[in-house]
Write a protein that holds these residues in place. Sequence first.
Motif, PDB file in Angstrom:
ATOM      1  N   HIS A   1       8.000   4.635 -12.944  1.00  0.00           N
ATOM      2  CA  HIS A   1       7.526   6.237 -13.315  1.00  0.00           C
ATOM      3  C   HIS A   1       7.620   7.078 -12.198  1.00  0.00           C
ATOM      4  CE1 HIS A   1       3.469   7.618 -13.009  1.00  0.00           C
ATOM      5  NE2 HIS A   1       3.698   7.490 -13.554  1.00  0.00           N
ATOM      6  N   PRO A   2       7.068   8.217 -12.451  1.00  0.00           N
ATOM      7  CA  PRO A   2       7.213   8.757 -11.149  1.00  0.00           C
ATOM      8  C   PRO A   2       6.398   8.561  -9.514  1.00  0.00           C
ATOM      9  CG  PRO A   2       6.806  10.261 -12.814  1.00  0.00           C
ATOM     10  CD  PRO A   2       6.998   8.846 -13.670  1.00  0.00           C
ATOM     11  N   ASN A   3       5.440   7.903  -9.931  1.00  0.00           N
ATOM     12  CA  ASN A   3       5.279   7.440  -8.648  1.00  0.00           C
ATOM     13  C   ASN A   3       4.228   6.132  -8.613  1.00  0.00           C
ATOM     14  OD1 ASN A   3       4.057  10.361  -8.448  1.00  0.00           O
ATOM     15  ND2 ASN A   3       2.012  10.490  -9.258  1.00  0.00           N
ATOM     16  N   THR A   4       5.952   5.614  -8.389  1.00  0.00           N
ATOM     17  CA  THR A   4       5.891   4.066  -7.701  1.00  0.00           C
ATOM     18  C   THR A   4       6.282   3.887  -6.443  1.00  0.00           C
ATOM     19  OG1 THR A   4       7.287   4.284 -10.099  1.00  0.00           O
ATOM     20  CG2 THR A   4       7.585   1.976  -8.395  1.00  0.00           C
ATOM     21  N   ILE A   5       5.693   2.638  -6.499  1.00  0.00           N
ATOM     22  CA  ILE A   5       6.134   2.146  -4.957  1.00  0.00           C
ATOM     23  C   ILE A   5       6.589   0.855  -5.369  1.00  0.00           C
ATOM     24  CG2 ILE A   5       3.943   1.989  -2.311  1.00  0.00           C
ATOM     25  CD1 ILE A   5       2.954   4.006  -3.666  1.00  0.00           C
ATOM     26  N   ARG A   6       6.949  -0.109  -4.372  1.00  0.00           N
ATOM     27  CA  ARG A   6       7.309  -1.106  -3.699  1.00  0.00           C
ATOM     28  C   ARG A   6       6.829  -1.660  -2.201  1.00  0.00           C
ATOM     29  NH1 ARG A   6       9.902  -4.985  -6.109  1.00  0.00           N
ATOM     30  NH2 ARG A   6      11.519  -3.910  -7.243  1.00  0.00           N
ATOM     31  N   LEU A   7       5.620  -2.770  -2.716  1.00  0.00           N
ATOM     32  CA  LEU A   7       5.311  -3.392  -1.504  1.00  0.00           C
ATOM     33  C   LEU A   7       6.212  -4.461  -1.236  1.00  0.00           C
ATOM     34  CD1 LEU A   7       1.735  -2.300  -1.541  1.00  0.00           C
ATOM     35  CD2 LEU A   7       3.013  -0.717  -0.277  1.00  0.00           C
ATOM     36  N   GLN A   8       6.647  -4.760  -0.138  1.00  0.00           N
ATOM     37  CA  GLN A   8       7.083  -6.203  -0.029  1.00  0.00           C
ATOM     38  C   GLN A   8       6.581  -6.636   2.299  1.00  0.00           C
ATOM     39  OE1 GLN A   8      11.292  -5.078   0.228  1.00  0.00           O
ATOM     40  NE2 GLN A   8      11.951  -6.390  -1.301  1.00  0.00           N
ATOM     41  N   LEU A   9       5.769  -7.374   1.470  1.00  0.00           N
ATOM     42  CA  LEU A   9       4.854  -8.516   2.397  1.00  0.00           C
ATOM     43  C   LEU A   9       4.303  -9.489   3.044  1.00  0.00           C
ATOM     44  CD1 LEU A   9       1.522  -6.710   0.224  1.00  0.00           C
ATOM     45  CD2 LEU A   9       3.260  -5.295   1.742  1.00  0.00           C
ATOM     46  N   ARG A  10       4.559  -9.111   3.911  1.00  0.00           N
ATOM     47  CA  ARG A  10       4.697 -11.009   4.254  1.00  0.00           C
ATOM     48  C   ARG A  10       3.326 -12.064   5.022  1.00  0.00           C
ATOM     49  NH1 ARG A  10       9.302  -9.991   6.667  1.00  0.00           N
ATOM     50  NH2 ARG A  10       9.042 -10.654   8.847  1.00  0.00           N
ATOM     51  N   ASP A  11       3.264 -12.317   5.322  1.00  0.00           N
ATOM     52  CA  ASP A  11       1.909 -12.760   6.321  1.00  0.00           C
ATOM     53  C   ASP A  11       3.010 -14.446   7.149  1.00  0.00           C
ATOM     54  OD1 ASP A  11      -0.329 -14.539   7.688  1.00  0.00           O
ATOM     55  OD2 ASP A  11      -1.515 -14.046   6.218  1.00  0.00           O
TER      56      ASP A  11
ATOM     57  N   VAL B   1       5.614  -4.215  -7.085  1.00  0.00           N
ATOM     58  CA  VAL B   1       5.467  -2.738  -7.442  1.00  0.00           C
ATOM     59  C   VAL B   1       4.548  -2.214  -8.475  1.00  0.00           C
ATOM     60  CG1 VAL B   1       7.053  -1.878  -9.500  1.00  0.00           C
ATOM     61  CG2 VAL B   1       7.891  -3.401  -7.388  1.00  0.00           C
ATOM     62  N   GLY B   2       3.909  -1.710  -7.920  1.00  0.00           N
ATOM     63  CA  GLY B   2       2.803  -0.232  -8.551  1.00  0.00           C
ATOM     64  C   GLY B   2       2.665   0.938  -9.122  1.00  0.00           C
ATOM     65  N   GLN B   3       2.123   1.395  -8.978  1.00  0.00           N
ATOM     66  CA  GLN B   3       2.052   2.962 -10.819  1.00  0.00           C
ATOM     67  C   GLN B   3       1.350   3.428 -10.123  1.00  0.00           C
ATOM     68  OE1 GLN B   3       3.423   2.571 -13.971  1.00  0.00           O
ATOM     69  NE2 GLN B   3       5.257   1.697 -13.659  1.00  0.00           N
ATOM     70  N   SER B   4       0.724   4.977 -10.092  1.00  0.00           N
ATOM     71  CA  SER B   4      -0.044   5.330 -10.154  1.00  0.00           C
ATOM     72  C   SER B   4       0.247   6.629 -10.607  1.00  0.00           C
ATOM     73  CB  SER B   4      -0.325   6.238  -8.058  1.00  0.00           C
ATOM     74  OG  SER B   4      -1.336   7.292  -8.132  1.00  0.00           O
ATOM     75  N   ARG B   5      -1.133   6.068 -11.339  1.00  0.00           N
ATOM     76  CA  ARG B   5      -1.242   7.467 -12.945  1.00  0.00           C
ATOM     77  C   ARG B   5      -1.849   8.451 -12.957  1.00  0.00           C
ATOM     78  NH1 ARG B   5       0.717   4.230 -17.401  1.00  0.00           N
ATOM     79  NH2 ARG B   5       1.724   1.789 -17.024  1.00  0.00           N
ATOM     80  N   GLY B   6      -2.457   8.425 -12.027  1.00  0.00           N
ATOM     81  CA  GLY B   6      -3.435  10.008 -11.822  1.00  0.00           C
ATOM     82  C   GLY B   6      -5.119   8.902 -11.806  1.00  0.00           C
TER      83      GLY B   6
END
Length: 226
Positions: free
Chosen positions: A105-115, A125-130
């Motif tokens: 999707h055009p507005n996609t973000i991948r977050l690789q997180l560690r605690d 992986v998330g998408q911002s749909r508007g």
Amino acid sequence: MAEKSSIFDMIGPVMIGPSSSHTAGVVRIARAAIRVLGSLPTHATITFYNSFARTYEGHGSDRAIVAGLLDYPTDDKRIREAFDHAQAAGLQYTFQGVGNASTMHPNTIRLQLRDERAGTAVDVVGQSRGGGVIRIVEVDGFPCDFSAALHTLIIDADDVKGSIAFIADIIAHDDCNIATMNVSRKGKNQVARQFIEMDSPLNDISLQYLRHLRWVHQVRYIPSID
């Protein structure tokens, strides 16, 4: 001479920044991801894809994603100073951009997180749909599709016959209605991951029961976020 205005000078009831896709949606993706992790991260690798890769700095998506990792709501004025707050909180992060991911999707973000305090990590992986609407489409390589606007269960369980119906029955006995369910596995008889969206919250005793089932490995519960 008049002072120049910042892209973060627009303050509304649902977001701070230039657009709901680049701020409110981005904040919500991060807030969903930290709930999957189960805590605030100490380290984050943030990858913006496609149009986000070209605009995340100019449109403030970089500050918005960091603010979300600190669990700030979408209308929080601290989003403007998210970088400073992240430094104070000890959050280490890096940004990456991938401008030509044709399958995403055009507005996609991948977050690789560690605690590092808890020894936990996730890859979301998330998408911002508007309009501030988001979809989480992958968790740790498992395909999914949930919005975080409803109450969400993520269950890792052995791929045994009847497990899906059994869990659905527990939810039904809690007077919860299942809105969506997505089940993913990486191979036959391997661990399956269930993503279940519900219209109302699940009782603590039901969550405890699910966690004590011998064929259930992990249960994560994400209440509705703004």
